[in-house]
Design a protein around this motif. Sequence first.
Motif, PDB file in Angstrom:
ATOM      1  N   LEU A 104       0.852  -1.183   0.000  1.00  0.00           N
ATOM      2  CA  LEU A 104       0.000   0.000   0.000  1.00  0.00           C
ATOM      3  C   LEU A 104       0.891   1.237   0.000  1.00  0.00           C
ATOM      4  O   LEU A 104       1.582   1.505   0.980  1.00  0.00           O
ATOM      5  CB  LEU A 104      -0.908   0.026   1.235  1.00  0.00           C
ATOM      6  N   PRO A 105       0.916   2.013  -1.096  1.00  0.00           N
ATOM      7  CA  PRO A 105       1.690   3.256  -1.123  1.00  0.00           C
ATOM      8  C   PRO A 105       0.856   4.444  -0.651  1.00  0.00           C
ATOM      9  O   PRO A 105      -0.285   4.619  -1.065  1.00  0.00           O
ATOM     10  CB  PRO A 105       2.053   3.402  -2.603  1.00  0.00           C
ATOM     11  N   LEU A 106       1.450   5.251   0.238  1.00  0.00           N
ATOM     12  CA  LEU A 106       0.796   6.456   0.743  1.00  0.00           C
ATOM     13  C   LEU A 106       1.782   7.610   0.667  1.00  0.00           C
ATOM     14  O   LEU A 106       2.989   7.403   0.821  1.00  0.00           O
ATOM     15  CB  LEU A 106       0.367   6.268   2.197  1.00  0.00           C
ATOM     16  N   ALA A 107       1.275   8.807   0.449  1.00  0.00           N
ATOM     17  CA  ALA A 107       2.159   9.976   0.389  1.00  0.00           C
ATOM     18  C   ALA A 107       1.474  11.179   1.006  1.00  0.00           C
ATOM     19  O   ALA A 107       0.244  11.281   1.020  1.00  0.00           O
ATOM     20  CB  ALA A 107       2.538  10.281  -1.059  1.00  0.00           C
ATOM     21  N   THR A 108       2.306  12.084   1.514  1.00  0.00           N
ATOM     22  CA  THR A 108       1.834  13.362   2.017  1.00  0.00           C
ATOM     23  C   THR A 108       2.622  14.454   1.316  1.00  0.00           C
ATOM     24  O   THR A 108       3.751  14.230   0.880  1.00  0.00           O
ATOM     25  CB  THR A 108       2.039  13.496   3.544  1.00  0.00           C
ATOM     26  N   GLY A 109       2.014  15.619   1.217  1.00  0.00           N
ATOM     27  CA  GLY A 109       2.722  16.719   0.564  1.00  0.00           C
ATOM     28  C   GLY A 109       1.986  18.026   0.724  1.00  0.00           C
ATOM     29  O   GLY A 109       0.838  18.051   1.167  1.00  0.00           O
ATOM     30  N   GLY A 110       2.649  19.084   0.351  1.00  0.00           N
ATOM     31  CA  GLY A 110       2.115  20.415   0.544  1.00  0.00           C
ATOM     32  C   GLY A 110       1.256  20.947  -0.582  1.00  0.00           C
ATOM     33  O   GLY A 110       0.628  21.983  -0.440  1.00  0.00           O
ATOM     34  N   SER A 111       1.219  20.232  -1.719  1.00  0.00           N
ATOM     35  CA  SER A 111       0.503  20.751  -2.878  1.00  0.00           C
ATOM     36  C   SER A 111      -0.125  19.617  -3.678  1.00  0.00           C
ATOM     37  O   SER A 111       0.469  18.555  -3.820  1.00  0.00           O
ATOM     38  CB  SER A 111       1.491  21.505  -3.773  1.00  0.00           C
ATOM     39  N   THR A 112      -1.291  19.889  -4.224  1.00  0.00           N
ATOM     40  CA  THR A 112      -1.935  18.889  -5.083  1.00  0.00           C
ATOM     41  C   THR A 112      -1.137  18.654  -6.367  1.00  0.00           C
ATOM     42  O   THR A 112      -1.388  17.686  -7.078  1.00  0.00           O
ATOM     43  CB  THR A 112      -3.370  19.300  -5.444  1.00  0.00           C
ATOM     44  N   ALA A 113      -0.157  19.509  -6.635  1.00  0.00           N
ATOM     45  CA  ALA A 113       0.698  19.309  -7.809  1.00  0.00           C
ATOM     46  C   ALA A 113       1.484  18.008  -7.705  1.00  0.00           C
ATOM     47  O   ALA A 113       1.974  17.497  -8.704  1.00  0.00           O
ATOM     48  CB  ALA A 113       1.658  20.486  -7.967  1.00  0.00           C
ATOM     49  N   HIS A 114       1.596  17.467  -6.480  1.00  0.00           N
ATOM     50  CA  HIS A 114       2.373  16.240  -6.265  1.00  0.00           C
ATOM     51  C   HIS A 114       1.513  14.982  -6.133  1.00  0.00           C
ATOM     52  O   HIS A 114       2.025  13.919  -5.816  1.00  0.00           O
ATOM     53  CB  HIS A 114       3.233  16.389  -5.008  1.00  0.00           C
ATOM     54  N   VAL A 115       0.243  15.104  -6.405  1.00  0.00           N
ATOM     55  CA  VAL A 115      -0.672  13.986  -6.179  1.00  0.00           C
ATOM     56  C   VAL A 115      -0.323  12.753  -7.014  1.00  0.00           C
ATOM     57  O   VAL A 115      -0.578  11.628  -6.603  1.00  0.00           O
ATOM     58  CB  VAL A 115      -2.144  14.429  -6.386  1.00  0.00           C
ATOM     59  N   LEU A 116       0.283  12.936  -8.156  1.00  0.00           N
ATOM     60  CA  LEU A 116       0.617  11.794  -9.016  1.00  0.00           C
ATOM     61  C   LEU A 116       1.964  11.154  -8.685  1.00  0.00           C
ATOM     62  O   LEU A 116       2.368  10.192  -9.342  1.00  0.00           O
ATOM     63  CB  LEU A 116       0.582  12.217 -10.487  1.00  0.00           C
ATOM     64  N   ALA A 117       2.643  11.649  -7.659  1.00  0.00           N
ATOM     65  CA  ALA A 117       3.949  11.087  -7.287  1.00  0.00           C
ATOM     66  C   ALA A 117       3.854   9.606  -6.945  1.00  0.00           C
ATOM     67  O   ALA A 117       4.784   8.847  -7.227  1.00  0.00           O
ATOM     68  CB  ALA A 117       4.548  11.862  -6.117  1.00  0.00           C
ATOM     69  N   ILE A 118       2.750   9.196  -6.377  1.00  0.00           N
ATOM     70  CA  ILE A 118       2.590   7.772  -6.054  1.00  0.00           C
ATOM     71  C   ILE A 118       2.623   6.944  -7.338  1.00  0.00           C
ATOM     72  O   ILE A 118       3.365   5.969  -7.445  1.00  0.00           O
ATOM     73  CB  ILE A 118       1.275   7.505  -5.283  1.00  0.00           C
TER      74      ILE A 118
END
Length: 184
Positions: A104-118
């Motif tokens: 299960l990959p999960l990520a946090t970040g400061g901007s929705t610009a990074h939502v596809l990083a997963i």
Amino acid sequence: MATVLSVSGSPSATSSTARLLRHLDARLAGRGHTVVPLDVRTLPAEALLRADVGHPAVAGALDLFAAADGVVIGTPVYKAAYSGLLKSLLDLLPQYALAGKTVLPLATGGSTAHVLAIDYALRPVLSSMGADHITQGWFVLDRHITVSADGTLTVDAADAEALGAVVDQFAAALETHAPVAVHG
């Protein structure tokens, strides 16, 4: 039930990523799974950077991956990718360290610009490491995670609902792909 390794790739001791993972660990434990937390930041930096797989702490971390039925990978997103700290650990794992495992990959970040990083940064690496099944991941904006003075974590209602669903899907996949005990 399954053994789940819950890995935080955040370098910060006050990480919202790690706190979010520990919050979700409780949900998995509530379903009867054994959850083993691993904060990569607690491993010796020099051993990670020198790829010293013989160092007891690094060897212990590698053993945790080998023993797990499932792995939750949590990372903050920096420069549109998962953390360098997480990468340093993933680089030390054997090529097919995730073979036969549900991830299960999960990520946090400061901007929705990074939502596809997963999907574009983390998922291909996990796949190349032989993950048996990579479940739907989730990205949470930092501002949607609140930690109160007593340490209680609160997640924005919409994210909490989505996170609950992806964790439940991961747990269901673990339960479906549970290892078969051989009696002899």
